[in-house]
Design a protein around this motif. Structure first.
Motif, PDB file in Angstrom:
ATOM      1  N   GLU A   1       0.948 -80.523   7.058  1.00 53.87           N
ATOM      2  CA  GLU A   1      -0.163 -80.898   6.189  1.00 53.87           C
ATOM      3  C   GLU A   1      -0.099 -82.343   5.711  1.00 53.87           C
ATOM      4  O   GLU A   1      -0.896 -82.744   4.855  1.00 53.87           O
ATOM      5  CB  GLU A   1      -0.199 -79.960   4.976  1.00 53.87           C
TER       6      GLU A   1
ATOM      7  N   GLN B   1      -0.719 -86.183   5.342  1.00 54.86           N
ATOM      8  CA  GLN B   1      -1.774 -87.121   5.668  1.00 54.86           C
ATOM      9  C   GLN B   1      -1.161 -88.461   6.066  1.00 54.86           C
ATOM     10  O   GLN B   1      -0.239 -88.949   5.413  1.00 54.86           O
ATOM     11  CB  GLN B   1      -2.708 -87.328   4.469  1.00 54.86           C
TER      12      GLN B   1
ATOM     13  N   GLU C   1      -5.240 -92.351   7.232  1.00 54.75           N
ATOM     14  CA  GLU C   1      -6.196 -91.483   6.557  1.00 54.75           C
ATOM     15  C   GLU C   1      -6.297 -91.807   5.073  1.00 54.75           C
ATOM     16  O   GLU C   1      -7.398 -91.784   4.495  1.00 54.75           O
ATOM     17  CB  GLU C   1      -5.780 -90.023   6.750  1.00 54.75           C
TER      18      GLU C   1
ATOM     19  N   ILE D   1      -3.533 -84.682  -2.957  1.00 55.79           N
ATOM     20  CA  ILE D   1      -2.541 -84.947  -1.914  1.00 55.79           C
ATOM     21  C   ILE D   1      -1.281 -84.152  -2.215  1.00 55.79           C
ATOM     22  O   ILE D   1      -0.827 -84.087  -3.362  1.00 55.79           O
ATOM     23  CB  ILE D   1      -2.239 -86.451  -1.826  1.00 55.79           C
TER      24      ILE D   1
END
Length: 814
Positions: free
Chosen positions: A435, A437, A441, A463
């Motif tokens: 998961e 990022q 991004e 996040i």
């Protein structure tokens, strides 16, 4: 008929006129050579083997014609291309431009290809641009910075914060019943060395420790190496989890011993289920992690190899805690409801929620601590922090402690809850990588949502956080031996994928990056030996590597440019022959030895050096090596592998007279010896060259005879078969220069040798040349009989000099 037209020269007052007629005979004679060549070419069209670009005159040929038709004249290009297409040669493609080669996806494919030979750390790209990279232990390891940074790194360890990536240390996870794990692991260590893995101080998981591991029931022989371990903090004592961090040299060997001890069986490799993240120029997707698994269902024991699945950073220096407190922000519990990552599922458990609240309160109380040394030795702290990429200043800022700290409460105690961390859960570690990022991004989201540059965006609360494990390093605890507190700091363990992000955040908050060279420097400044420990797997491997490298360099020089160690009375200049040294001091053929790590015996020797204990009462084993720390009293650096020798009474008198007149010269100069094999080497070299010359003449004579029998043909003879002859000659010469087994080590020079120096360097703490080494127990006892008054001193002599210098001797304690 004469022409009245003027030529060019005549129009400019010249005297040359154009001819009105041509002599045909003279013209034909000049063209006859070209006509013969043309006729010969036309007659031999079927036997023509030259290509078009080979048929051109020499002045028209170009080296690039074979692959670039534009180098040929225009009228010949079609024939040239037809010839090459007929031969079936592949078309030469233009090399891709640098712009194409630097694209993100092309770069990542190239990086993955290069990772197959040597494993890359997650911070490799960052280091490769700024550090000298070293291929060692199957990894690409940063050695030292390209800029001058040796003294700067020392200042960081002494006054600031030094950061090192030691993720090449492999982690072994052991799961099972506590009683079973304690009973089995006791067979690999001894209580005489110190607290074992099964000690009560470590079982609750609040503290981590170091331990020397040996092969099963082989103490004090067959030492494997020194490892760091930490138990998972858990109230349920039936099922426990243990992490052991081992050096890559003996990692596989340790796994094998543990598998044999618990009678485990290997299962199929289980690759981590994860999706490949989007490839960008500033990040590399985590590689497919494989965790070999060994299981014994009857005993309920499981071993997982977590090598290359965790990031392991080491922060050293008094400002290590301040740097961490600035770089890490605790993730608030209230943000869990705003997202759908792993933390929102983990926090739903009441125990985990209570753990997160207690860790937040604990960190708020201790984050303003000015030094890591205020914590207990080996304290373990579990934290869940925000993504480190969200907590960076605009420019590099040095983290400093508050100028004035008013203690409002007492120092909090570390509990089981503060030591817990979601990092222990393998499913959470897998979800974190899946998961995660990418930085690309995050930057795209900032471009869309960030209205004011530098301000926090709304999406940052969603996040995912990352779990960390902090382990305290104690540093020096003996102010008389080394500066008190030197080497204190934190070990930071983070999940895979966040290595580079965490590394850059720590650096931008003032941490000084360092490599393997500074790791050895730090060990020498602390008075310890990092790698060259004689009885360990790592020490033997490093000694063999250094020996082969130095030996190859020595024999690559001409014979008249080599140091003649026979004349210097040095038996083994490139390695320490510990087995032979111990056997000579014991007058036996037993070559087994070990390094003394018995804390009680080392403390007694330390008291004996202070004249507070009788060395005869220690009862030292005859086959042990005693670790010592040496300080050179005068100028000079003897270098690695120097000899530690016993002084004579006259050497003390000579030293006293030199001290009175402030003379820093050597106490003793070894008399120059004669080389007994010099004439033999000269004769062998002469005979060898004569034999090679005779064989060469024989080949030339054979070639001439064959040329007489076959005139007009090219004669080739076989290459000389002299390889075995040259190898035998080289082996003989090596044995005459440096014999593999010298006649004697103890009496190789005028002073008795009873030990070796493994590492030598100028200590920036003491301002003197210091060294770490090992001496035999029998030689140390004899030193006590020689040094009846004052401090204990020994003679140090380098391998490239004949000068002896005095050095003080201390015993190194753990």
């Amino acid at each position: 008929m004469e022409s009245n037209l003027l030529c060019y020269d005549e129009s400019h007052d010249g005297r040359v006129q154009l001819q009105n007629e041509v002599d045909s005979s003279q013209f034909n004679e000049e063209r006859i050579t070209e006509m013969k060549t043309m006729l010969r070419t036309m007659a031999n069209t079927e036997k023509q083997t030259k290509l078009m670009h080979q048929s051109l005159p020499l002045h028209m040929r170009r080296r690039a014609m074979t692959y670039n038709p534009k180098r040929l004249p225009r009228k010949f290009r079609a024939i040239h291309l037809a010839q090459f297409n007929k031969s079936g040669l592949p078309e030469k493609k233009k090399r891709p431009s640098r712009k194409y080669r630097r694209k993100a996806n092309v770069l990542l494919k190239e990086y993955e290809r290069r990772k197959k030979t040597n494993v890359w750390l997650e911070t490799h790209i960052w280091h490769a641009k700024r550090f000298h990279m070293l291929t060692k232990w199957g990894y690409k390891i940063p050695y030292t910075a390209t800029a001058k940074s040796y003294r700067a790194c020392y200042r960081a360890t002494a006054k600031h914060c030094l950061l090192q990536d030691i993720s090449y240390y492999g982690c072994i996870e052991i799961q099972g019943e506590e009683s079973l794990l304690r009973s089995k692991l006791k067979e690999f260590c001894s209580e005489k060395v110190g607290l074992t893995i099964a000690a009560k101080a470590f079982l609750n998981g609040r503290r981590s420790g170091y331990i020397w591991l040996y092969e099963k029931n082989q103490y004090p022989f067959q030492c494997i190496g020194r490892v760091r371990f930490v138990w998972k903090a858990n109230d349920a004592r039936e099922k426990r989890t243990l992490w052991i961090f081992a050096h890559p040299i003996f990692y596989s060997k340790l796994v094998k011993h543990l598998v044999d001890a618990f009678d485990l069986k290997n299962t199929v490799f289980t690759p981590m289920d994860m999706n490949e993240p989007e490839t960008t120029a500033d990040t590399i997707p985590p590689r497919m992690v494989r965790t070999p698994k060994y299981v014994n269902n009857s005993l309920g024991v499981v071993i997982l190899e977590l090598k290359d699945t965790l990031n392991y950073f080491r922060l050293t220096g008094p400002l290590s805690h301040v740097t961490l407190s600035k770089a890490l922000n605790i993730y608030p519990v209230s943000n869990a409801s705003q997202s759908s990552h792993w933390y929102s599922d983990w926090i739903q458990c009441p125990i985990n929620k209570r753990t997160a609240i207690e860790q937040l309160a604990f960190w708020d109380k201790v984050k303003h601590v000015t030094s890591t040394g205020e914590f207990g030795p080996g304290v373990v702290i579990g934290l869940v922090v925000e993504d480190p990429r969200l907590n960076r200043p605009n420019k590099r800022t040095k983290a400093l402690p508050p100028t004035l700290v008013v203690p409002q409460h007492s120092f909090p105690d570390c509990t089981t809850q503060t030591a817990l961390s979601p990092l222990w859960d393998s499913t959470i570690r897998d979800r974190i990588v899946k998961e995660m990022q990418t930085t690309h991004e995050l930057n795209q989201l900032r471009e869309k949502q960030c209205l004011v540059p530098g301000e926090k965006c709304a999406f940052e609360n969603s996040i995912q956080p990352i779990p960390l494990l902090l382990i305290q390093n104690t540093g020096s605890q003996d102010g008389e031996f080394k500066r008190l507190g030197y080497g204190t700091g934190w070990d930071l363990i983070a999940p895979a994928g966040y290595g580079l992000a965490l590394w850059q955040t720590l650096i931008i908050w003032g941490a000084k990056p360092a490599g393997l060279k500074e790791f050895d420097m730090q060990a020498l400044e602390a008075g310890t030996d990092a790698n060259m420990i004689p009885d360990t797997v790592l020490g033997q491997n490093e000694a063999d590597f250094e020996y082969n490298k130095k030996l190859e360099k020595y024999f690559s020089r001409p014979h008249n440019r080599r140091v003649n160690y026979k004349k210097l009375a040095i038996a083994s200049p490139f390695r320490s022959l510990w087995s032979q040294l111990v056997s000579e001091w014991n007058a036996s053929k037993n070559s087994k030895f070990y390094v003394l790590r018995d804390q009680e015996s080392l403390n007694k020797i330390h008291l004996s050096l202070d004249r507070k204990y009788n060395i005869k009462s220690v009862d030292l084993p005859p086959v042990c090596l005693v670790p010592v720390y040496l300080t050179i009293k005068t100028r000079g650096n003897p270098g690695d592998n120097a000899l530690i020798c016993l002084p004579h009474r006259q050497d003390f008198r000579q030293n006293k007279s030199q001290t009175q007149i402030n003379d820093n010269g050597p106490v003793l100069v070894e008399p120059l010896r004669k080389d007994p094999f010099q004439k033999e080497r000269h004769q062998l070299r002469k005979m060898h060259l004569r034999q090679l010359k005779r064989l060469r003449k024989r080949r030339i004579r054979e070639k001439k005879n064959r040329q007489r029998k076959q005139p007009g043909t090219l004669v080739r003879i076989a290459k000389p078969q002299n390889r075995n002859l040259i190898q035998e000659q080289l082996a003989k010469m090596k044995e005459l220069w440096l014999p593999a087994v010298p006649e004697t080590i103890r009496n190789q020079c005028s002073r008795e040798c009873f030990g070796y120096v493994t590492r030598t360097s100028f200590s920036l703490i003491e301002g003197k040349v210091t060294a770490v080494g090992y001496v035999t127990s029998r030689g140390l006892e004899k030193l006590f009989r020689i040094c009846t008054k004052g401090s204990f001193k020994v003679l140090i002599r380098g391998t490239k000099t004949r000068c002896y210098r005095f050095a003080t001797l201390k015993v190194r304690l753990e």
